[in-house]
Design an enzyme around this catalytic site. Structure first.
Site, PDB file in Angstrom:
ATOM      1  N   GLU A  64      63.151  39.478  31.007  1.00 19.62           N
ATOM      2  CA  GLU A  64      61.888  40.148  31.337  1.00 19.62           C
ATOM      3  C   GLU A  64      60.736  39.162  31.495  1.00 19.62           C
ATOM      4  O   GLU A  64      60.695  38.136  30.826  1.00 19.62           O
ATOM      5  CB  GLU A  64      61.502  41.089  30.194  1.00 19.62           C
ATOM      6  CG  GLU A  64      62.508  42.182  29.974  1.00 19.62           C
ATOM      7  CD  GLU A  64      62.102  43.100  28.825  1.00 19.62           C
ATOM      8  OE1 GLU A  64      62.904  43.954  28.468  1.00 19.62           O
ATOM      9  OE2 GLU A  64      60.995  42.938  28.284  1.00 19.62           O
ATOM     10  N   CYS A  87      53.753  36.098  31.530  1.00 15.81           N
ATOM     11  CA  CYS A  87      54.459  35.889  30.271  1.00 15.81           C
ATOM     12  C   CYS A  87      55.937  35.774  30.622  1.00 15.81           C
ATOM     13  O   CYS A  87      56.524  36.715  31.147  1.00 15.81           O
ATOM     14  CB  CYS A  87      54.195  37.099  29.379  1.00 15.81           C
ATOM     15  SG  CYS A  87      55.169  37.092  27.881  1.00 15.81           S
ATOM     16  N   CYS A 131      67.541  36.444  21.610  1.00 18.53           N
ATOM     17  CA  CYS A 131      66.954  35.521  20.631  1.00 18.53           C
ATOM     18  C   CYS A 131      67.794  35.563  19.359  1.00 18.53           C
ATOM     19  O   CYS A 131      68.320  36.609  18.993  1.00 18.53           O
ATOM     20  CB  CYS A 131      65.516  35.942  20.320  1.00 18.53           C
ATOM     21  SG  CYS A 131      64.673  34.814  19.199  1.00 18.53           S
ATOM     22  N   CYS A 172      63.762  38.768  14.146  1.00 13.25           N
ATOM     23  CA  CYS A 172      62.576  39.387  13.521  1.00 13.25           C
ATOM     24  C   CYS A 172      62.737  40.912  13.589  1.00 13.25           C
ATOM     25  O   CYS A 172      63.116  41.452  14.634  1.00 13.25           O
ATOM     26  CB  CYS A 172      61.303  38.957  14.230  1.00 13.25           C
ATOM     27  SG  CYS A 172      61.118  37.164  14.280  1.00 13.25           S
ATOM     28  N   CYS A 189      60.916  43.189  16.317  1.00 11.19           N
ATOM     29  CA  CYS A 189      60.966  42.737  17.711  1.00 11.19           C
ATOM     30  C   CYS A 189      62.184  43.292  18.446  1.00 11.19           C
ATOM     31  O   CYS A 189      63.314  43.187  17.967  1.00 11.19           O
ATOM     32  CB  CYS A 189      60.995  41.216  17.728  1.00 11.19           C
ATOM     33  SG  CYS A 189      61.271  40.506  19.365  1.00 11.19           S
ATOM     34  N   CYS A 215      57.726  42.439  25.220  1.00 10.00           N
ATOM     35  CA  CYS A 215      58.969  41.894  25.762  1.00 10.00           C
ATOM     36  C   CYS A 215      60.205  42.326  24.984  1.00 10.00           C
ATOM     37  O   CYS A 215      60.181  42.441  23.787  1.00 10.00           O
ATOM     38  CB  CYS A 215      58.897  40.392  25.854  1.00 10.00           C
ATOM     39  SG  CYS A 215      58.472  39.883  27.512  1.00 10.00           S
TER      40      CYS A 215
HETATM   41  N1  SAH Z   1      59.814  33.810  19.885  1.00  8.79           N
HETATM   42  C1  SAH Z   1      58.447  33.497  20.063  1.00  8.79           C
HETATM   43  C2  SAH Z   1      57.868  33.973  21.368  1.00  8.79           C
HETATM   44  C3  SAH Z   1      58.315  35.293  21.875  1.00  8.79           C
HETATM   45  S1  SAH Z   1      57.793  36.696  20.969  1.00  8.79           S
HETATM   46  C4  SAH Z   1      57.641  34.031  18.891  1.00  8.79           C
HETATM   47  O1  SAH Z   1      58.166  34.783  18.099  1.00  8.79           O
HETATM   48  O2  SAH Z   1      56.485  33.635  18.777  1.00  8.79           O
HETATM   49  C5  SAH Z   1      56.136  36.871  21.536  1.00  8.79           C
HETATM   50  C6  SAH Z   1      55.198  37.486  20.540  1.00  8.79           C
HETATM   51  O3  SAH Z   1      55.417  38.891  20.429  1.00  8.79           O
HETATM   52  C7  SAH Z   1      55.311  36.920  19.146  1.00  8.79           C
HETATM   53  O4  SAH Z   1      54.048  36.661  18.599  1.00  8.79           O
HETATM   54  C8  SAH Z   1      56.016  38.041  18.417  1.00  8.79           C
HETATM   55  O5  SAH Z   1      55.841  37.947  17.036  1.00  8.79           O
HETATM   56  C9  SAH Z   1      55.374  39.235  19.075  1.00  8.79           C
HETATM   57  N2  SAH Z   1      56.053  40.513  18.875  1.00  8.79           N
HETATM   58  C10 SAH Z   1      57.367  40.777  18.892  1.00  8.79           C
HETATM   59  N3  SAH Z   1      57.597  42.085  18.659  1.00  8.79           N
HETATM   60  C11 SAH Z   1      56.385  42.656  18.497  1.00  8.79           C
HETATM   61  C12 SAH Z   1      55.953  43.991  18.229  1.00  8.79           C
HETATM   62  N4  SAH Z   1      56.820  44.986  18.073  1.00  8.79           N
HETATM   63  N5  SAH Z   1      54.622  44.213  18.116  1.00  8.79           N
HETATM   64  C13 SAH Z   1      53.729  43.202  18.283  1.00  8.79           C
HETATM   65  N6  SAH Z   1      54.073  41.943  18.536  1.00  8.79           N
HETATM   66  C14 SAH Z   1      55.393  41.661  18.637  1.00  8.79           C
HETATM   67 FE1  SF4 Z   2      62.745  35.994  18.606  1.00 13.18          FE
HETATM   68 FE2  SF4 Z   2      61.364  38.231  18.778  1.00 13.18          FE
HETATM   69 FE3  SF4 Z   2      61.267  36.795  16.552  1.00 13.18          FE
HETATM   70 FE4  SF4 Z   2      60.084  35.862  18.785  1.00 13.18          FE
HETATM   71  S1  SF4 Z   2      59.524  37.696  17.632  1.00 13.18           S
HETATM   72  S2  SF4 Z   2      61.411  34.752  17.354  1.00 13.18           S
HETATM   73  S3  SF4 Z   2      61.511  36.665  20.337  1.00 13.18           S
HETATM   74  S4  SF4 Z   2      63.085  37.826  17.370  1.00 13.18           S
END
Ligand code: SAH
Ligand code: SF4
Length: 344
Positions: free
Chosen positions: A94, A107, A114, A118, A121, A335
């Protein structure tokens, strides 16, 4: 014959070396590099000023990476476009194209899926498939540009994947995208977001690039951060903050801490005060984001009132803070969400 090489991932000098070995005249390097990087062609046949025999050799030895549009959603609120791109092996990634006052920002993804897991996410929930090549990162920008007939001014590496877990390819991408013979997007127009892979933050700092580093902090202590971000068990908050201080000092660039506000989890007054202590004196600012609700998680967004109060605590303690404007809220613009819906 061995496997074909990924031609768009080669730097100008690497391509030039290859062409010397193939006994092509050196001006062919500039011509081919321009077709690949500035004209966004997807086949060697389109290289009109290159003779047929050279095109033939190229197509035997190299392939051109592409990102083709599988699906596209346009927000009716703000025109944000969310792309689902298909790669040569059928993998889906995406990208999100936003139109801010200071130009178009894209973006992009750096991995298919990944490994970091997290809990809030959508990407993290889908598991990991593979790293993206530098050319596949470039292709996302190129396809979005030609689809809209625009020039993109800013890039954020904030799509699917953890950029510092694909370090070498991301570094190569940065070199290619900022190259004046290529897309020529300066480092100051690029942000990289990481969940906090500490050794790579030091390595990045020592390269002294002019990019902006965003760090997904999301909690002010190990007890809370361990619950949502497994990476924290390997690299706890103190180590992460130490690396960030080193980064800011070495590069003299302001770090952005991303902080997704989850109702009654990390949005209390006590969390705000702990956050103040953590980042005090660092060249940084904190970006508060109402957490995006992802199907299968029961995280709720903080109350608006508490979010503003949290911001106020940071501000009165001298920590610069912004509240992120959420673009594309009607199109799952966070994303990982679109791909997840697409794959049964
Ligand atoms: N892996 C990297 C970059 C991709 S994620 C990282 O974690 O920083 C991009 C951003 O989206 C990160 O700040 C992540 O914490 C945030 N993110 C992921 N899921 C989210 C959610 N459900 N609500 C708000 N931010 C989210
Ligand atoms: Fe990976 Fe999502 Fe965590 Fe970023 S926020 S490190 S994309 S699992």
């Amino acid at each position: 014959m061995s496997e074909r090489k990924d031609i768009k991932s080669l730097t100008f000098d690497e391509l030039n070396n290859d062409f010397q070995i193939l006994h092509f005249p050196s001006y062919r390097t500039s011509q081919v590099f321009q077709w690949l990087h500035q004209k966004n062609i997807t086949s060697f046949e389109e290289m009109l000023n290159i003779p047929k025999n050279i095109r033939q050799t190229l197509s035997e030895r190299y392939y051109i990476a592409v990102a083709t549009i599988e699906k596209k959603q346009i927000s009716c609120y703000d025109g944000t476009v969310k792309y689902l791109f298909r790669l040569y092996d059928g993998e889906l990634i995406e990208s999100v194209l936003m139109n801010y006052h200071h130009g178009y920002t894209i973006c992009i993804s750096t991995q298919v899926g990944c490994k970091m897991g997290c809990t809030f996410c959508a990407t993290g929930k889908s598991g990991f498939s593979r790293n993206l090549t530098p050319s596949e990162m470039l292709s996302q920008i190129q396809t979005a540009q030609s689809d809209n007939n625009i020039r993109i001014a800013n890039i954020v590496l904030m799509g699917m994947g953890e950029p510092l877990d694909n370090f070498d390819n991301v570094m190569k991408f940065l070199e290619l995208v900022s190259c004046d013979k290529g897309l020529n997007i300066g480092m100051r127009h690029i942000s990289l977001s990481t969940c906090g892979i500490v050794p790579r933050i030091y390595e990045l700092a020592d390269r002294k690039l002019q990019i902006t580093l965003s760090v997904s902090l999301h909690a002010p202590n190990n007890t809370l951060r361990n619950q949502t971000m497994p990476v924290n068990r390997k690299y706890p908050v103190e180590q992460l903050i130490k690396a960030c201080r080193y980064y800011a000092k070495t590069t003299k660039r302001r770090i952005t801490f991303e902080y997704a506000m989850i109702d009654k989890f990390n949005d209390t007054d006590s969390c705000a005060l702990q956050l103040v202590q953590l980042v005090k004196g660092m060249l940084c600012h904190i970006n508060l984001i109402p957490v995006n609700t992802v199907t299968e998680t029961n995280y709720r967004q903080s109350q608006k009132k508490q979010l503003l109060h949290f911001a106020e605590i940071l501000e009165t303690n001298g920590i610069p803070v912004t509240v992120r404007r959420t673009l594309g809220s009607d199109i799952d613009a966070s994303c990982g969400q679109l791909r997840r819906k697409h794959i049964p």
